[in-house]
Write an enzyme that holds these catalytic residues in place. Structure first.
Site, PDB file in Angstrom:
ATOM      1  N   ASN A  91     -68.644  27.727  60.964  1.00 53.90           N
ATOM      2  CA  ASN A  91     -69.027  27.300  59.595  1.00 53.90           C
ATOM      3  C   ASN A  91     -70.485  27.318  59.131  1.00 53.90           C
ATOM      4  OD1 ASN A  91     -69.411  24.327  57.918  1.00 53.90           O
ATOM      5  ND2 ASN A  91     -71.072  24.180  59.481  1.00 53.90           N
ATOM      6  N   SER A 143     -65.508  30.245  50.826  1.00 56.49           N
ATOM      7  CA  SER A 143     -65.872  29.429  49.675  1.00 56.49           C
ATOM      8  C   SER A 143     -64.943  29.690  48.465  1.00 56.49           C
ATOM      9  CB  SER A 143     -67.346  29.498  49.203  1.00 56.49           C
ATOM     10  OG  SER A 143     -67.551  29.106  48.098  1.00 56.49           O
ATOM     11  N   TYR A 156     -73.600  35.224  46.665  1.00 52.65           N
ATOM     12  CA  TYR A 156     -72.852  34.562  47.694  1.00 52.65           C
ATOM     13  C   TYR A 156     -71.359  35.102  47.500  1.00 52.65           C
ATOM     14  CZ  TYR A 156     -71.332  30.005  49.300  1.00 52.65           C
ATOM     15  OH  TYR A 156     -70.818  29.015  50.188  1.00 52.65           O
ATOM     16  N   ALA A 157     -70.940  35.178  46.307  1.00 54.08           N
ATOM     17  CA  ALA A 157     -69.377  35.414  46.160  1.00 54.08           C
ATOM     18  C   ALA A 157     -69.286  36.950  47.138  1.00 54.08           C
ATOM     19  CB  ALA A 157     -69.143  35.407  44.982  1.00 54.08           C
ATOM     20  N   ALA A 158     -69.897  37.818  46.942  1.00 49.57           N
ATOM     21  CA  ALA A 158     -69.942  38.956  47.834  1.00 49.57           C
ATOM     22  C   ALA A 158     -69.706  38.690  49.293  1.00 49.57           C
ATOM     23  CB  ALA A 158     -71.159  39.831  47.620  1.00 49.57           C
ATOM     24  N   SER A 159     -70.755  37.835  49.732  1.00 49.38           N
ATOM     25  CA  SER A 159     -70.478  37.264  51.124  1.00 49.38           C
ATOM     26  C   SER A 159     -69.253  36.744  51.537  1.00 49.38           C
ATOM     27  CB  SER A 159     -71.710  36.656  51.588  1.00 49.38           C
ATOM     28  OG  SER A 159     -71.770  35.371  51.226  1.00 49.38           O
ATOM     29  N   LYS A 160     -68.777  35.715  50.693  1.00 50.31           N
ATOM     30  CA  LYS A 160     -67.716  34.811  51.037  1.00 50.31           C
ATOM     31  C   LYS A 160     -66.292  35.667  50.764  1.00 50.31           C
ATOM     32  CE  LYS A 160     -69.695  31.244  52.624  1.00 50.31           C
ATOM     33  NZ  LYS A 160     -69.572  30.773  53.901  1.00 50.31           N
ATOM     34  N   ILE A 189     -68.197  19.939  47.590  1.00 51.31           N
ATOM     35  CA  ILE A 189     -68.205  18.847  48.723  1.00 51.31           C
ATOM     36  C   ILE A 189     -69.604  18.185  48.806  1.00 51.31           C
ATOM     37  CG2 ILE A 189     -67.910  18.630  51.358  1.00 51.31           C
ATOM     38  CD1 ILE A 189     -65.383  19.795  49.835  1.00 51.31           C
TER      39      ILE A 189
END
Length: 262
Positions: A91, A143, A156-160, A189
């Protein structure tokens, strides 16, 4: 409440707050012996203490998931305290939001280091022990940003997105060891970080974009993690489950469905 994880050993990273804390508590409520791992040792200890006060079994462990030696130490700690892990819940993660043209290379590297490298190290270390002991389950956290483009989320999107791709390969490579690997892609969330960082405009945008018209609760994500780690999901591996109120499923939405013209 069921006891699906009676005497099972579960490691939850990022267990010091938010979704991770709720997930650790839920596993303990269902009988698991939980290692609450977090970069913030005090926060992890507080969650472990909460579990103990409620009659559960938990131990706190400080870990920097970016560092292989620290991750190995977490596994050694788990073996010493409870035995080999049955489930690894990856997580822990880090977020960022900045326009693509203004995103520094350092931000991209930080996202990859925590979200991709950290997930890789924890999953690999846990899987090595699971392989010795007949199998287990790994749940990685991606994500909605790994599935769809959202403003300001290039790094962030690249990592997720990387977590989702890596989850599929892990599932294939580890199937022979009876280790299942799945991922969760949460939407918005209601956790302290989102309450602090989301502007009024962003909150309103989420209300409009999510078919259920609300933020999710940490318990709703934790429920998905417990399902994927349990025998109820014994024939599921390599999957990414969106817990997002329908956000990634939604297309054009209008209330007036009247057909105009002939």
């Amino acid at each position: 409440m069921t006891r699906r994880f009676e005497s099972k050993v579960v490691i939850v990273t990022g267990a010091g707050n938010g979704i991770g804390a709720t997930t650790a508590i839920r596993f303990a409520q269902e009988g698991a012996r939980v290692v609450c791992a977090d970069l913030d040792a005090a926060a992890a200890a507080a969650v472990a203490a909460e579990i103990a006060r409620a009659g559960g079994t938990a131990a706190a462990c400080a870990v920097d998931i970016r560092d292989a030696a620290s991750v190995d130490a977490m596994i050694v700690f788990t073996l010493r305290e409870f035995g080999a892990p049955h489930a690894m819940i990856n997580n822990a993660g880090r977020g960022a939001q900045k326009h693509f043209l203004e995103t520094p290379l350092e931000t991209l590297r930080a996202m990859l280091d925590v979200n991709v490298v950290g997930t890789f190290l924890c999953a690999q270390a846990a899987a090595r022990e699971m392989a010795k002991n007949g199998g287990g389950s790994i749940v990685n956290f991606s994500s909605h940003s790994g599935l769809l483009g959202s403003s300001g989320r290039a790094a962030y999107a690249a990592s997720k997105g990387g977590v989702i791709a890596m989850t599929r390969v892990m599932a294939i490579d580890l199937a022979a060891h009876n280790i299942r690997v799945n991922a969760i892609a949460p939407g918005p969330i209601d956790v302290p970080r989102s309450r602090k960082q989301h502007t009024g405009e962003r909150r309103e945008a989420w209300q409009r974009a999510v078919p259920l018209a609300r933020y999710g609760e940490p318990s709703e994500v934790a429920g998905a993690a417990l399902f994927l780690a349990s025998d109820d999901a014994s024939y599921m591996t390599g999957q990414t489950i969106a817990v997002d109120g329908g956000f990634t499923a939604a297309g054009l939405r209008v209330k007036d469905l009247t057909v105009l013209g002939s």
